[in-house]
Design a protein around this motif. Structure first.
Motif, short mmCIF file in Angstrom:
data_model
loop_
_atom_site.label_atom_id
_atom_site.label_comp_id
_atom_site.label_asym_id
_atom_site.label_seq_id
_atom_site.Cartn_x
_atom_site.Cartn_y
_atom_site.Cartn_z
N ALA A 190 0.81 -1.22 0.00
CA ALA A 190 0.00 0.00 0.00
C ALA A 190 0.84 1.27 0.00
CB ALA A 190 -0.93 0.01 1.22
N PHE A 191 2.15 1.15 0.31
CA PHE A 191 2.95 2.38 0.41
C PHE A 191 4.37 2.24 -0.11
CE2 PHE A 191 3.38 0.13 4.41
CZ PHE A 191 4.75 0.15 4.64
N ALA A 192 4.97 1.05 -0.03
CA ALA A 192 6.37 0.89 -0.43
C ALA A 192 6.47 0.73 -1.95
CB ALA A 192 6.97 -0.33 0.26
N HIS A 193 7.50 1.32 -2.52
CA HIS A 193 7.71 1.22 -3.96
C HIS A 193 8.34 -0.12 -4.34
CE1 HIS A 193 7.35 5.52 -3.08
NE2 HIS A 193 6.78 5.58 -4.26
N GLN A 194 9.12 -0.68 -3.43
CA GLN A 194 9.64 -2.02 -3.66
C GLN A 194 10.02 -2.67 -2.33
OE1 GLN A 194 12.91 -1.69 -6.45
NE2 GLN A 194 14.00 -0.18 -5.24
N VAL A 195 9.85 -3.98 -2.29
CA VAL A 195 10.22 -4.79 -1.13
C VAL A 195 11.19 -5.83 -1.64
CG1 VAL A 195 9.43 -6.22 0.77
CG2 VAL A 195 7.95 -4.40 -0.12
N LEU A 196 12.45 -5.72 -1.24
CA LEU A 196 13.52 -6.53 -1.80
C LEU A 196 14.12 -7.46 -0.76
CD1 LEU A 196 15.46 -3.68 -3.69
CD2 LEU A 196 13.61 -5.12 -4.58
N THR A 197 14.87 -8.44 -1.24
CA THR A 197 15.78 -9.17 -0.38
C THR A 197 17.12 -8.44 -0.34
OG1 THR A 197 16.68 -10.50 -2.18
CG2 THR A 197 14.69 -11.34 -1.06
N THR A 198 17.96 -8.82 0.59
CA THR A 198 19.29 -8.22 0.65
C THR A 198 20.05 -8.46 -0.65
OG1 THR A 198 19.42 -8.41 3.05
CG2 THR A 198 21.50 -8.30 1.85
N THR A 199 19.96 -9.65 -1.20
CA THR A 199 20.65 -9.96 -2.46
C THR A 199 20.17 -9.05 -3.58
OG1 THR A 199 20.99 -12.25 -1.80
CG2 THR A 199 21.11 -11.76 -4.16
N GLU A 200 18.88 -8.85 -3.67
CA GLU A 200 18.34 -7.98 -4.72
C GLU A 200 18.77 -6.53 -4.51
OE1 GLU A 200 14.20 -10.47 -5.59
OE2 GLU A 200 14.28 -8.95 -4.00
N LEU A 201 18.77 -6.09 -3.27
CA LEU A 201 19.19 -4.72 -2.98
C LEU A 201 20.66 -4.50 -3.37
CD1 LEU A 201 18.75 -1.91 -1.64
CD2 LEU A 201 19.57 -2.94 0.46
N LEU A 202 21.52 -5.39 -2.93
CA LEU A 202 22.94 -5.23 -3.20
C LEU A 202 23.23 -5.21 -4.70
CD1 LEU A 202 24.47 -7.48 -0.40
CD2 LEU A 202 24.32 -4.98 -0.44
N ALA A 203 22.48 -6.00 -5.45
CA ALA A 203 22.68 -6.02 -6.91
C ALA A 203 22.29 -4.71 -7.56
CB ALA A 203 21.88 -7.16 -7.51
N ALA A 204 21.40 -3.94 -6.91
CA ALA A 204 20.92 -2.68 -7.48
C ALA A 204 21.74 -1.48 -7.04
CB ALA A 204 19.46 -2.47 -7.09
N LEU A 205 22.67 -1.66 -6.11
CA LEU A 205 23.49 -0.55 -5.65
C LEU A 205 24.53 -0.18 -6.69
CD1 LEU A 205 24.17 -1.50 -1.91
CD2 LEU A 205 22.40 0.03 -2.82
N PRO A 206 24.96 1.09 -6.72
CA PRO A 206 26.03 1.46 -7.62
C PRO A 206 27.32 0.71 -7.29
CG PRO A 206 24.97 3.40 -6.67
CD PRO A 206 24.45 2.21 -5.92
N ALA A 207 28.19 0.59 -8.27
CA ALA A 207 29.49 -0.03 -8.02
C ALA A 207 30.23 0.77 -6.96
CB ALA A 207 30.29 -0.08 -9.30
N ALA A 208 31.07 0.10 -6.20
CA ALA A 208 31.84 0.77 -5.15
C ALA A 208 32.58 1.96 -5.73
CB ALA A 208 32.82 -0.20 -4.51
N ALA A 209 32.42 3.09 -5.04
CA ALA A 209 33.05 4.33 -5.53
C ALA A 209 34.54 4.33 -5.18
CB ALA A 209 32.36 5.54 -4.91
#
Length: 209
Positions: A190-209
């Motif tokens: 009803a309010f969250a744009h996405q509900v992810l697992t940790t694996t899914e989140l980490l895959a969506a993060l930018p490459a280490a700066a």
């Protein structure tokens, strides 16, 4: 779920209530969280996410609950049953081990520690919204405790304020599997744009700066 990629310049991690009383063996509320936390491998996922976002140069905001003091609610018109129960136990008591940060999740240099919230919502009566706007944040990722109370309350309000909200289903815990299910599978859509697992989140993060 295929996660939306995150822009480090517009994203912040909100780590809610990383206290010993929640996360450490011997903490006042750990026995009630332990079964679910163990089932989702909570500590490992919190470590992975905090390391991943810091490597990506995404800012970390610690969103802490009020540290209890005796007679906190003396004279209040209508403290909630939840507040009164926490006060009776002196959860996160000021100047106590339980009210200190879990050693793996203490604020690091460059992190922002938000003013303490009195109830479930990390925005209400704090400077969280102001600080996020000053950092030009539009997207927030929430981890920490508890899934169906402070995480949900803070996430709902973030959405109401116009932020893009990401929840991480295995980087939080609750007092029961039923509460976790309600938080992520019944209420979150009803309010969250996405509900992810940790694996899914980490895959969506930018490459280490």
């Amino acid at each position: 779920m295929t996660a939306q990629a995150f822009d480090a310049a517009r994203t912040a991690l909100l780590f809610v209530d990383p206290y010993n009383d929640f996360l450490s063996d011997g903490g006042k509320l750990w026995p009630r969280l332990a079964e679910v936390a163990t089932a989702v491998d909570l500590h490992a996922h919190l470590r992975a996410i905090t390391a991943g976002v810091r490597a990506a140069k995404i800012p970390v905001f610690i969103v802490p609950h009020h540290r209890a003091e005796p007679d906190d609610f003396h004279g209040w018109d209508h403290p909630t049953p939840y507040q009164l129960g926490a006060a009776k136990l002196q959860v996160f008591a000021k100047d106590s081990w339980g009210g200190d940060w879990h050693p793996d999740f203490a604020p690091q240099p460059g992190d922002t520690v938000v003013k303490e919230h009195w109830s479930g919502n990390g925005f209400a009566n704090t400077d969280l919204d102001f600080l996020l706007k000053q950092h030009r944040v539009s997207h927030v990722i929430l981890i920490g405790l508890i899934a169906n109370t402070c995480i949900e309350s803070t996430a709902r309000f973030a959405a109401d304020l116009g932020y893009h909200v990401t929840l991480v289903r295995d980087a939080t815990a609750a007092f029961s599997a039923e509460a976790m299910h309600a938080a992520h599978d019944i209420n979150a859509p009803a309010f969250a744009h996405q509900v992810l697992t940790t694996t899914e989140l980490l895959a969506a993060l930018p490459a280490a700066a």
